[in-house]
Design a protein around this motif. Sequence first.
Motif, PDB file in Angstrom:
ATOM      1  N   PHE A   1      -3.416   4.663   6.801  1.00 32.05           N
ATOM      2  CA  PHE A   1      -3.777   3.421   6.123  1.00 32.05           C
ATOM      3  C   PHE A   1      -4.488   2.472   7.078  1.00 32.05           C
ATOM      4  CE2 PHE A   1      -3.720  -0.113   3.397  1.00 32.05           C
ATOM      5  CZ  PHE A   1      -3.228  -1.208   4.095  1.00 32.05           C
ATOM      6  N   LEU A   2      -5.581   1.893   6.622  1.00 22.86           N
ATOM      7  CA  LEU A   2      -6.337   0.959   7.447  1.00 22.86           C
ATOM      8  C   LEU A   2      -6.158  -0.485   6.984  1.00 22.86           C
ATOM      9  CD1 LEU A   2      -9.697   2.946   7.861  1.00 22.86           C
ATOM     10  CD2 LEU A   2      -7.707   2.886   9.399  1.00 22.86           C
ATOM     11  N   ILE A   3      -6.486  -0.742   5.712  1.00 20.57           N
ATOM     12  CA  ILE A   3      -6.492  -2.112   5.229  1.00 20.57           C
ATOM     13  C   ILE A   3      -6.529  -2.121   3.711  1.00 20.57           C
ATOM     14  CG2 ILE A   3      -9.014  -2.352   5.226  1.00 20.57           C
ATOM     15  CD1 ILE A   3      -8.629  -5.204   6.345  1.00 20.57           C
ATOM     16  N   TYR A   4      -6.002  -3.180   3.115  1.00 19.65           N
ATOM     17  CA  TYR A   4      -6.143  -3.329   1.671  1.00 19.65           C
ATOM     18  C   TYR A   4      -6.644  -4.731   1.348  1.00 19.65           C
ATOM     19  CZ  TYR A   4      -1.995  -6.277   0.820  1.00 19.65           C
ATOM     20  OH  TYR A   4      -1.094  -7.315   0.785  1.00 19.65           O
ATOM     21  N   PHE A   5      -7.268  -4.846   0.180  1.00 17.99           N
ATOM     22  CA  PHE A   5      -7.749  -6.122  -0.328  1.00 17.99           C
ATOM     23  C   PHE A   5      -7.100  -6.416  -1.664  1.00 17.99           C
ATOM     24  CE2 PHE A   5     -11.188  -7.334   2.487  1.00 17.99           C
ATOM     25  CZ  PHE A   5     -11.491  -6.141   3.131  1.00 17.99           C
ATOM     26  N   GLN A   6      -6.668  -7.646  -1.831  1.00 14.77           N
ATOM     27  CA  GLN A   6      -6.263  -8.175  -3.127  1.00 14.77           C
ATOM     28  C   GLN A   6      -7.333  -9.205  -3.478  1.00 14.77           C
ATOM     29  OE1 GLN A   6      -3.784  -7.419  -5.304  1.00 14.77           O
ATOM     30  NE2 GLN A   6      -4.705  -8.940  -6.628  1.00 14.77           N
TER      31      GLN A   6
ATOM     32  N   ASN B   1       0.847  -1.180   0.000  1.00 14.96           N
ATOM     33  CA  ASN B   1       0.000   0.000   0.000  1.00 14.96           C
ATOM     34  C   ASN B   1       0.885   1.233   0.000  1.00 14.96           C
ATOM     35  OD1 ASN B   1       0.224  -1.062   3.015  1.00 14.96           O
ATOM     36  ND2 ASN B   1       0.070   1.163   3.094  1.00 14.96           N
ATOM     37  N   LEU B   2       0.305   2.361  -0.363  1.00 18.26           N
ATOM     38  CA  LEU B   2       1.029   3.619  -0.336  1.00 18.26           C
ATOM     39  C   LEU B   2       0.979   4.232   1.056  1.00 18.26           C
ATOM     40  CD1 LEU B   2      -0.213   5.295  -3.644  1.00 18.26           C
ATOM     41  CD2 LEU B   2       2.005   4.205  -3.229  1.00 18.26           C
TER      42      LEU B   2
ATOM     43  N   ALA C   1      -7.778 -10.011   2.494  1.00 23.96           N
ATOM     44  CA  ALA C   1      -7.089  -8.928   3.186  1.00 23.96           C
ATOM     45  C   ALA C   1      -5.930  -9.546   3.963  1.00 23.96           C
ATOM     46  CB  ALA C   1      -8.040  -8.199   4.127  1.00 23.96           C
ATOM     47  N   PRO C   2      -4.743  -9.596   3.348  1.00 24.61           N
ATOM     48  CA  PRO C   2      -3.623 -10.294   3.985  1.00 24.61           C
ATOM     49  C   PRO C   2      -3.121  -9.653   5.275  1.00 24.61           C
ATOM     50  CG  PRO C   2      -3.213  -9.882   1.643  1.00 24.61           C
ATOM     51  CD  PRO C   2      -4.399  -9.070   2.021  1.00 24.61           C
ATOM     52  N   ASP C   3      -3.320  -8.359   5.426  1.00 20.00           N
ATOM     53  CA  ASP C   3      -2.732  -7.659   6.565  1.00 20.00           C
ATOM     54  C   ASP C   3      -3.779  -6.731   7.169  1.00 20.00           C
ATOM     55  OD1 ASP C   3       0.107  -5.360   6.998  1.00 20.00           O
ATOM     56  OD2 ASP C   3      -1.248  -6.303   8.428  1.00 20.00           O
ATOM     57  N   LYS C   4      -4.195  -7.051   8.390  1.00 23.09           N
ATOM     58  CA  LYS C   4      -5.215  -6.239   9.053  1.00 23.09           C
ATOM     59  C   LYS C   4      -4.627  -5.398  10.169  1.00 23.09           C
ATOM     60  CE  LYS C   4      -8.792  -9.591   7.895  1.00 23.09           C
ATOM     61  NZ  LYS C   4      -9.886 -10.481   8.360  1.00 23.09           N
ATOM     62  N   SER C   5      -3.309  -5.308  10.203  1.00 22.50           N
ATOM     63  CA  SER C   5      -2.661  -4.651  11.332  1.00 22.50           C
ATOM     64  C   SER C   5      -2.887  -3.141  11.357  1.00 22.50           C
ATOM     65  CB  SER C   5      -1.157  -4.936  11.316  1.00 22.50           C
ATOM     66  OG  SER C   5      -0.569  -4.417  10.138  1.00 22.50           O
TER      67      SER C   5
ATOM     68  N   ARG D   1     -12.713  -3.035  17.001  1.00 27.68           N
ATOM     69  CA  ARG D   1     -14.056  -2.561  16.656  1.00 27.68           C
ATOM     70  C   ARG D   1     -14.187  -2.352  15.148  1.00 27.68           C
ATOM     71  NH1 ARG D   1     -15.128   2.097  17.718  1.00 27.68           N
ATOM     72  NH2 ARG D   1     -13.105   2.974  18.341  1.00 27.68           N
ATOM     73  N   PHE D   2     -13.052  -2.340  14.473  1.00 30.64           N
ATOM     74  CA  PHE D   2     -13.038  -2.121  13.027  1.00 30.64           C
ATOM     75  C   PHE D   2     -12.895  -3.455  12.301  1.00 30.64           C
ATOM     76  CE2 PHE D   2     -12.349   2.524  12.349  1.00 30.64           C
ATOM     77  CZ  PHE D   2     -12.267   2.913  13.666  1.00 30.64           C
ATOM     78  N   SER D   3     -13.702  -3.628  11.271  1.00 26.22           N
ATOM     79  CA  SER D   3     -13.569  -4.809  10.421  1.00 26.22           C
ATOM     80  C   SER D   3     -13.937  -4.417   8.998  1.00 26.22           C
ATOM     81  CB  SER D   3     -14.471  -5.951  10.913  1.00 26.22           C
ATOM     82  OG  SER D   3     -15.833  -5.569  10.833  1.00 26.22           O
ATOM     83  N   ALA D   4     -13.468  -5.192   8.048  1.00 28.65           N
ATOM     84  CA  ALA D   4     -13.771  -4.915   6.648  1.00 28.65           C
ATOM     85  C   ALA D   4     -13.880  -6.217   5.899  1.00 28.65           C
ATOM     86  CB  ALA D   4     -12.707  -4.027   6.026  1.00 28.65           C
TER      87      ALA D   4
END
Lengths: 111, 115
Positions: free
Chosen positions: B45-50, A98-99, B54-58, B64-67
């Motif tokens: 930055f919160l999270i990314y999806f491929q 990510n950026l 979502a390989p990394d939720k750190s 309380r946050f989920s995606a």
Amino acid sequence: SQQGEEDPQALSIQEGENATMNCSYKTSINNLQWYRQNSGRGLVHLILIRSNEREKHSGRLRVTLDTSKKSSSLLITASRAADTASYFCAKGQTGANNLFFGTGTRLTVIP
Amino acid sequence: GAGVSQSPSNKVTEKGKDVELRCDPISGHTALYWYRQSLGQGLEFLIYFQGNSAPDKSGLPSDRFSAERTGGSVSTLTIQRTQQEDSAVYLCASSLAILTSEGYTFGSGTRLTVV
């Protein structure tokens, strides 16, 4: 911080002048991107420079990258009132998916 | 679609309530990102999806946050038991692929206000 940090935080210039914004970073990158944000909403991608490039142009925009100093600059030439916005650098860090965005420079162009 | 669409554009909620924020990326973009921007600040930055993964939720600030993302398309960011410090603009972006050289396309964001 892994984020790119911009300076100055705020810049005010007269229309027609050039605006220069700087971005520094701490870790290795594969590319660095600049974005523009109006009114605190969505960002618009302006330009991308790869780590093996030193300078890139797009219209009135010129971006430079100095990997030895871990810094980049964005130059807007012949500024217009419509250029008023916040400008962010975003770092494509080596190994990351990510950026990482900096804190931004708020540019005001006075007509 | 032609761009990244986020809804709602504004949301005011009471402290302790749950909220769902939606992002509809550009068709064909496999990568999707969520960021948060507090007033006058940079993007966190919160999270990314491929795809749907979502390989990394750190980057999520708390449990309380989920995606999630379904069908490789729409993503939903859920905040449970909202707190006042959750107030921010939540931005979604998509790109053709991870590590793309073409940059991200951002939506207009959801401005969340917790009262």
